[in-house]
Scaffold this motif. Structure first.
Motif, PDB file in Angstrom:
ATOM      1  N   ALA A 161       0.828  -1.200   0.000  1.00  0.00           N
ATOM      2  CA  ALA A 161       0.000   0.000   0.000  1.00  0.00           C
ATOM      3  C   ALA A 161       0.869   1.260   0.000  1.00  0.00           C
ATOM      4  O   ALA A 161       0.643   2.187  -0.783  1.00  0.00           O
ATOM      5  CB  ALA A 161      -0.917  -0.002   1.224  1.00  0.00           C
ATOM      6  N   LEU A 162       1.911   1.237   0.841  1.00  0.00           N
ATOM      7  CA  LEU A 162       2.829   2.377   0.902  1.00  0.00           C
ATOM      8  C   LEU A 162       3.509   2.598  -0.455  1.00  0.00           C
ATOM      9  O   LEU A 162       3.608   3.731  -0.947  1.00  0.00           O
ATOM     10  CB  LEU A 162       3.873   2.095   1.987  1.00  0.00           C
ATOM     11  CG  LEU A 162       4.932   3.160   2.209  1.00  0.00           C
ATOM     12  CD1 LEU A 162       4.284   4.440   2.674  1.00  0.00           C
ATOM     13  CD2 LEU A 162       5.951   2.679   3.227  1.00  0.00           C
ATOM     14  N   SER A 163       3.955   1.494  -1.079  1.00  0.00           N
ATOM     15  CA  SER A 163       4.611   1.593  -2.383  1.00  0.00           C
ATOM     16  C   SER A 163       3.665   2.192  -3.402  1.00  0.00           C
ATOM     17  O   SER A 163       4.070   3.031  -4.221  1.00  0.00           O
ATOM     18  CB  SER A 163       5.049   0.217  -2.870  1.00  0.00           C
ATOM     19  OG  SER A 163       5.782  -0.436  -1.891  1.00  0.00           O
ATOM     20  N   THR A 164       2.396   1.749  -3.365  1.00  0.00           N
ATOM     21  CA  THR A 164       1.419   2.269  -4.323  1.00  0.00           C
ATOM     22  C   THR A 164       1.267   3.778  -4.174  1.00  0.00           C
ATOM     23  O   THR A 164       1.248   4.511  -5.166  1.00  0.00           O
ATOM     24  CB  THR A 164       0.058   1.581  -4.106  1.00  0.00           C
ATOM     25  OG1 THR A 164       0.260   0.175  -4.192  1.00  0.00           O
ATOM     26  CG2 THR A 164      -0.951   2.021  -5.144  1.00  0.00           C
ATOM     27  N   ILE A 165       1.207   4.234  -2.921  1.00  0.00           N
ATOM     28  CA  ILE A 165       1.091   5.680  -2.705  1.00  0.00           C
ATOM     29  C   ILE A 165       2.303   6.396  -3.276  1.00  0.00           C
ATOM     30  O   ILE A 165       2.182   7.391  -4.011  1.00  0.00           O
ATOM     31  CB  ILE A 165       0.947   5.981  -1.194  1.00  0.00           C
ATOM     32  CG1 ILE A 165      -0.358   5.393  -0.656  1.00  0.00           C
ATOM     33  CG2 ILE A 165       0.989   7.479  -0.940  1.00  0.00           C
ATOM     34  CD1 ILE A 165      -0.499   5.490   0.849  1.00  0.00           C
ATOM     35  N   MET A 166       3.497   5.862  -2.980  1.00  0.00           N
ATOM     36  CA  MET A 166       4.711   6.533  -3.455  1.00  0.00           C
ATOM     37  C   MET A 166       4.793   6.517  -4.980  1.00  0.00           C
ATOM     38  O   MET A 166       5.164   7.523  -5.600  1.00  0.00           O
ATOM     39  CB  MET A 166       5.947   5.873  -2.839  1.00  0.00           C
ATOM     40  CG  MET A 166       6.082   6.191  -1.354  1.00  0.00           C
ATOM     41  SD  MET A 166       7.280   5.168  -0.497  1.00  0.00           S
ATOM     42  CE  MET A 166       8.815   5.865  -1.061  1.00  0.00           C
ATOM     43  N   ILE A 167       4.440   5.378  -5.590  1.00  0.00           N
ATOM     44  CA  ILE A 167       4.487   5.298  -7.058  1.00  0.00           C
ATOM     45  C   ILE A 167       3.498   6.289  -7.664  1.00  0.00           C
ATOM     46  O   ILE A 167       3.817   6.987  -8.632  1.00  0.00           O
ATOM     47  CB  ILE A 167       4.180   3.859  -7.547  1.00  0.00           C
ATOM     48  CG1 ILE A 167       5.323   2.920  -7.153  1.00  0.00           C
ATOM     49  CG2 ILE A 167       3.995   3.829  -9.063  1.00  0.00           C
ATOM     50  CD1 ILE A 167       5.045   1.456  -7.417  1.00  0.00           C
ATOM     51  N   SER A 168       2.305   6.398  -7.073  1.00  0.00           N
ATOM     52  CA  SER A 168       1.314   7.322  -7.658  1.00  0.00           C
ATOM     53  C   SER A 168       1.773   8.765  -7.573  1.00  0.00           C
ATOM     54  O   SER A 168       1.605   9.534  -8.524  1.00  0.00           O
ATOM     55  CB  SER A 168      -0.048   7.214  -6.976  1.00  0.00           C
ATOM     56  OG  SER A 168      -0.213   6.000  -6.363  1.00  0.00           O
ATOM     57  N   ILE A 169       2.388   9.126  -6.421  1.00  0.00           N
ATOM     58  CA  ILE A 169       2.861  10.507  -6.294  1.00  0.00           C
ATOM     59  C   ILE A 169       3.885  10.817  -7.382  1.00  0.00           C
ATOM     60  O   ILE A 169       3.801  11.827  -8.088  1.00  0.00           O
ATOM     61  CB  ILE A 169       3.473  10.750  -4.895  1.00  0.00           C
ATOM     62  CG1 ILE A 169       2.391  10.648  -3.818  1.00  0.00           C
ATOM     63  CG2 ILE A 169       4.148  12.112  -4.831  1.00  0.00           C
ATOM     64  CD1 ILE A 169       2.920  10.691  -2.404  1.00  0.00           C
ATOM     65  N   VAL A 170       4.842   9.891  -7.549  1.00  0.00           N
ATOM     66  CA  VAL A 170       5.875  10.108  -8.558  1.00  0.00           C
ATOM     67  C   VAL A 170       5.263  10.164  -9.954  1.00  0.00           C
ATOM     68  O   VAL A 170       5.603  11.032 -10.762  1.00  0.00           O
ATOM     69  CB  VAL A 170       6.934   8.986  -8.479  1.00  0.00           C
ATOM     70  CG1 VAL A 170       7.853   9.048  -9.680  1.00  0.00           C
ATOM     71  CG2 VAL A 170       7.726   9.108  -7.205  1.00  0.00           C
ATOM     72  N   ALA A 171       4.326   9.257 -10.228  1.00  0.00           N
ATOM     73  CA  ALA A 171       3.734   9.208 -11.567  1.00  0.00           C
ATOM     74  C   ALA A 171       3.024  10.521 -11.880  1.00  0.00           C
ATOM     75  O   ALA A 171       3.224  11.100 -12.954  1.00  0.00           O
ATOM     76  CB  ALA A 171       2.762   8.032 -11.660  1.00  0.00           C
ATOM     77  N   VAL A 172       2.234  10.999 -10.915  1.00  0.00           N
ATOM     78  CA  VAL A 172       1.532  12.273 -11.139  1.00  0.00           C
ATOM     79  C   VAL A 172       2.546  13.400 -11.362  1.00  0.00           C
ATOM     80  O   VAL A 172       2.427  14.208 -12.294  1.00  0.00           O
ATOM     81  CB  VAL A 172       0.611  12.598  -9.932  1.00  0.00           C
ATOM     82  CG1 VAL A 172       0.088  14.022 -10.030  1.00  0.00           C
ATOM     83  CG2 VAL A 172      -0.538  11.610  -9.868  1.00  0.00           C
ATOM     84  N   GLY A 173       3.600  13.406 -10.527  1.00  0.00           N
ATOM     85  CA  GLY A 173       4.623  14.446 -10.663  1.00  0.00           C
ATOM     86  C   GLY A 173       5.308  14.425 -12.010  1.00  0.00           C
ATOM     87  O   GLY A 173       5.397  15.446 -12.688  1.00  0.00           O
ATOM     88  N   VAL A 174       5.763  13.232 -12.429  1.00  0.00           N
ATOM     89  CA  VAL A 174       6.518  13.136 -13.681  1.00  0.00           C
ATOM     90  C   VAL A 174       5.629  13.462 -14.874  1.00  0.00           C
ATOM     91  O   VAL A 174       6.020  14.205 -15.775  1.00  0.00           O
ATOM     92  CB  VAL A 174       7.154  11.738 -13.828  1.00  0.00           C
ATOM     93  CG1 VAL A 174       7.745  11.563 -15.216  1.00  0.00           C
ATOM     94  CG2 VAL A 174       8.228  11.537 -12.786  1.00  0.00           C
TER      95      VAL A 174
ATOM     96  N   SER B  69       2.891  15.309 -14.967  1.00  0.00           N
ATOM     97  CA  SER B  69       2.546  16.730 -15.082  1.00  0.00           C
ATOM     98  C   SER B  69       3.768  17.552 -15.455  1.00  0.00           C
ATOM     99  O   SER B  69       3.667  18.508 -16.229  1.00  0.00           O
ATOM    100  CB  SER B  69       1.884  17.246 -13.808  1.00  0.00           C
ATOM    101  OG  SER B  69       2.603  16.854 -12.686  1.00  0.00           O
ATOM    102  N   ALA B  70       4.949  17.180 -14.940  1.00  0.00           N
ATOM    103  CA  ALA B  70       6.165  17.909 -15.318  1.00  0.00           C
ATOM    104  C   ALA B  70       6.409  17.795 -16.814  1.00  0.00           C
ATOM    105  O   ALA B  70       6.775  18.774 -17.470  1.00  0.00           O
ATOM    106  CB  ALA B  70       7.369  17.370 -14.547  1.00  0.00           C
ATOM    107  N   SER B  71       6.157  16.597 -17.366  1.00  0.00           N
ATOM    108  CA  SER B  71       6.436  16.452 -18.790  1.00  0.00           C
ATOM    109  C   SER B  71       5.404  17.199 -19.626  1.00  0.00           C
ATOM    110  O   SER B  71       5.727  17.733 -20.684  1.00  0.00           O
ATOM    111  CB  SER B  71       6.504  14.979 -19.182  1.00  0.00           C
ATOM    112  OG  SER B  71       5.216  14.480 -19.375  1.00  0.00           O
ATOM    113  N   LEU B  72       4.169  17.287 -19.110  1.00  0.00           N
ATOM    114  CA  LEU B  72       3.167  18.082 -19.822  1.00  0.00           C
ATOM    115  C   LEU B  72       3.550  19.558 -19.812  1.00  0.00           C
ATOM    116  O   LEU B  72       3.470  20.243 -20.834  1.00  0.00           O
ATOM    117  CB  LEU B  72       1.780  17.899 -19.191  1.00  0.00           C
ATOM    118  CG  LEU B  72       1.120  16.542 -19.450  1.00  0.00           C
ATOM    119  CD1 LEU B  72      -0.237  16.485 -18.770  1.00  0.00           C
ATOM    120  CD2 LEU B  72       0.974  16.310 -20.943  1.00  0.00           C
TER     121      LEU B  72
END
Lengths: 298, 272
Positions: free
Chosen positions: B235-248, B250-253
Motif C-alpha cells: 500500500a505504501l509503495s502504491t502511494i509513493m508510485i502514484s505521487i511520482v507518476a503524477v509528478g513526472v 505533469s512535469a512532462s506536460l
C-alpha cells in the motif's frame, strides 16, 4: 580576486573538502589501524596534544595488516571476484534487453517519442527500494511467477529463484535498464536515417545494414550505458541483500556486514579502500569515453 | 524518419515496457487485496491503506524523510548551483582540478563507501547522529548531481547575454540575478527535484548516518521487507508510485507546453 568570487569558490569547495575528501582520508587511516575493544573500536587514535613525538608514534603504529588479511581470507577476494562477475554478466544482459528497446524507441514516430522517453524515465524517479521489493512477491516460491508457471503446466514444482544469484541478476537488469536505454537511445536518435537508406540502396540487407552501420554508430551510447550499469552494480548492496541468498557474494554486502554485524571498522575500511581502487579503472575509462563524445559533438 | 513501426519494433517495445511496468502493476493490484497472503486474491479491500495510516512508525519515518529531503535538497541546490557556476564560469583558480574531481567522484561512488566514510567522520568529530547528519550526508552527494544538471545548462546558453548586461553597467552579481538566473531556473528546479528524489530514495547512506531516533522511511521499509512481503508495504509503495507518476507526467506536460511556446516565439521572431 574580489570577495564575492572568493566566497563563491570557497563555500562549495570547503563543503566538499570537509564532507567528501576528509572522510575518505579517515577511512584510509582507519584501514591502516588495528581492531580494538574500545570506543571507537580501533587503535591507534591520533592525539595531537602529545606534539610531534606522538604524531610520529601514531604513524609508526599504522600497518597494512588488514589488507594482508583481505588476501588471506578467501571470503574477501571471492566477493570481489563475484561482484565483478555479477556486474559484467548483468551489464551484458541489460545491454541485450535494453538495445532493442532503445532501437524501437528511435524508430518510432516522432510524436510517440516524448511519451516513450517519459515511460523510461518514470521508473528512475520511483523508489529503487520499492522496485527491488516488487520482485520479492514475483519470484518467491509461492510467488506470482511460480503460480503462473504451475498454472500453465510448464513446471510442476515451484522453481527456487528467490535467494539465488538468478534473482540478483533479474533485480539488477530491472533496476538498471533505464540507464542502458537512455544513452543508447540518445545516440540512435541523432543518427541520420539516410545512412541506412544508402546502405540498403547499395545492396545491404536490413540486417547487414544494422550490423555495419547502426551498431557501430551507436557504439558511444553502448559504452556509456555499459559503464553506467557496471560501475554502480559492483558496489550494490540493496539488491543482493533483498533478492540474493547467503551464497550470493557481493562486496557491498560484505562491507555492510563487516561494519554493522561484526563491528570490525578497520577491516570494513580496508574493504572500502580496495573496492575504490577496483573502481578507478572503469571510472577513468568512462570519463575518457564521455570526454571523447563531448569533443565529437562540439 | 517517420516510417511505420515494424512488427519487430512493436514486439520489443511492448516486451520492454511490460518488463518495466508489470512488477509495479502487480504490486499496486495486490495492495488492494483483502488477504494477508500476497499470492491469494481474496477480493478488493482498502484495509491495508487504513492500517498504514494508523501505523505511527511509518508516519514518523515519513515525516523524518520529508524533512531530510526538503532541507538537503534545498541546501544541495544552493551549493550545487554555486559549484556549477564555479566550474563553468570562474575560470582558473588554484585547485580547480581537485574541485571538479570532487564534483564528479560522488556520482560514481558506491553508497556503502560514501556512507561509511561520512559516519567515520561524524564519529571522529563527535557529532551526534540524527536528522542533521543525514541532511549533511544527503546534501554532499546530491549537490554534485545538481551541479551536473545546472552546469550542462550553463554550458549551452549564450554567454553574450551576460556580457551585454555587464557592458550595460550591471555588476556581475546583478547580471547573474537578472540574466543568468532566469535562464538557468528550469535546470535549477530540476536539480532540486532530482536532489529531493535522491534523498527520499536513499537507504544505504541514511542507514550509516542516521541515529536511533531518526529512522527514515527507506530504513523502515527495508527492515520490514527483509522479513518478506507485507501488504502494508504494498500500500505504501502504491502511494509513493502514484505521487511520482503524477509528478513526472505533469512535469512532462508542462515542459511540452513550454517547448511549444518556445517554438512559437522562435517562429514569431523569425517572421518579425
Amino acid at each position: 580576486m574580489n570577495l564575492r568570487r572568493l566566497l563563491l569558490i570557497a563555500i562549495p569547495y570547503l563543503w566538499l573538502l570537509g564532507l567528501f575528501l576528509v572522510p575518505f582520508l579517515i577511512v584510509l587511516k582507519i584501514s591502516l589501524s588495528d581492531t580494538a575493544v574500545a570506543i571507537p573500536p580501533y587503535t591507534p587514535t591520533l592525539d595531537l596534544s602529545g606534539g610531534w613525538a606522538s604524531i610520529k608514534e601514531f604513524f609508526g603504529q599504522l600497518d597494512f595488516e588488514n589488507f594482508i588479511w583481505l588476501t588471506q581470507d578467501e571470503l574477501y577476494w571471492r566477493s570481489y571476484l563475484s561482484s565483478l562477475q555479477i556486474a559484467a554478466v548483468s551489464t551484458f544482459i541489460t545491454l541485450l534487453v535494453g538495445y532493442p528497446v532503445a532501437y524501437g524507441m528511435a524508430q518510432s514516430p516522432d510524436e510517440w517519442r516524448p511519451t516513450l522517453m517519459m515511460l523510461v524515465i518514470l521508473p528512475f524517479w520511483t523508489s529503487f527500494l520499492i522496485r527491488v521489493y516488487a520482485w520479492i512477491g514475483i519470484l518467491a516460491n509461492e510467488g506470482f511467477l511460480n503460480q503462473f508457471l504451475l498454472w500453465t503446466g510448464i513446471i510442476d514444482m515451484p522453481l527456487q529463484i528467490m535467494n539465488t544469484t538468478t534473482a540478483v541478476y533479474i533485480g539488477i537488469v530491472y533496476t538498471y535498464l533505464p540507464f542502458m536505454i537512455l544513452p543508447i537511445y540518445a545516440t540512435l536518435e541523432k543518427m541520420d536515417g539516410a545512412l541506412i537508406e544508402a546502405a540498403e540502396d547499395l545492396g545491404c540487407s536490413r540486417l547487414s545494414a544494422f550490423w555495419l552501420v547502426t551498431l557501430p554508430l551507436s557504439r558511444p551510447g553502448i559504452i556509456a550505458g555499459c559503464f553506467l550499469v557496471f560501475i554502480p552494480v559492483i558496489g550494490e548492496f540493496v539488491i543482493p541483500s533483498l533478492l540474493g541468498g547467503s551464497r550470493t557474494l557481493m562486496i557491498g554486502k560484505v562491507l555492510w556486514e563487516e561494519f554493522f554485524s561484526n563491528r570490525d571498522w578497520p577491516v570494513a575500511s580496508a574493504v572500502a579502500v580496495v573496492l575504490l581502487i577496483l573502481l578507478i579503472v572503469p571510472i577513468v575509462l568512462f570519463q575518457r569515453n564521455q570526454q571523447r563524445q563531448q569533443e565529437a559533438s562540439q | 524518419m517517420n516510417r511505420r513501426l515494424s512488427w519487430f519494433n512493436v514486439t520489443t517495445l511492448s516486451l520492454g515496457f511490460a518488463f518495466l511496468y508489470l512488477p509495479m502493476l502487480i504490486l499496486i493490484i495486490y495492495s488492494f487485496n483483502a488477504s494477508k497472503l500476497v499470492t491469494v486474491w481474496a477480493g478488493f479491500s482498502t484495509q491495508w491503506y487504513v492500517s498504514l495510516m494508523g501505523n505511527q512508525q511509518f508516519l514518523d519515518a515519513a515525516w523524518v524523510t520529508l524533512r531530510v529531503a526538503f532541507f538537503s535538497s534545498t541546501l544541495a541546490t544552493v551549493l550545487g548551483t554555486m559549484a556549477a557556476y564555479v566550474l563553468v564560469r570562474a575560470g582558473r583558480f588554484p585547485g580547480r582540478t581537485l574541485f571538479s574531481g570532487m564534483i564528479y567522484a560522488p556520482l560514481v561512488m558506491p553508497d556503502v563507501i560514501t556512507g561509511l566514510s561520512l559516519l567515520l567522520l561524524f564519529i571522529a568529530i563527535n557529532l551526534d547522529r540524527g536528522i542533521f547528519t543525514i541532511v549533511l550526508a544527503h546534501t554532499t552527494f546530491s549537490m554534485c548531481y545538481v551541479s551536473v544538471v545546472v552546469s550542462s545548462r550553463l554550458m549551452t546558453f549564450d554567454r553574450s547575454l551576460e556580457e551585454a548586461a555587464l557592458d550595460l553597467g550591471c555588476t556581475p552579481f546583478d547580471a547573474f540575478r537578472s540574466v543568468t538566473l532566469p535562464i538557468i531556473t528550469p535546470a535549477v528546479i530540476s536539480g532540486w527535484l532530482l536532489a529531493f528524489t535522491l534523498s527520499l530514495d536513499d537507504l544505504v547512506i541514511a542507514s550509516f548516518t542516521a541515529g536511533p531516533s531518526s529512522t527514515t522511511l527507506p530504513i523502515r521499509i527495508f527492515s520490514s521487507v527483509r522479513l518478506g512481503v507485507s501488504p502494508e508495504i504494498n500500500a505504501l509503495s502504491t502511494i509513493m508510485i502514484s505521487i511520482v507518476a503524477v509528478g513526472v507526467v505533469s512535469a512532462s506536460l508542462v515542459s511540452k507546453r513550454a517547448i511549444i511556446r518556445q517554438r512559437q516565439e522562435e517562429l514569431a521572431g523569425v517572421r518579425a
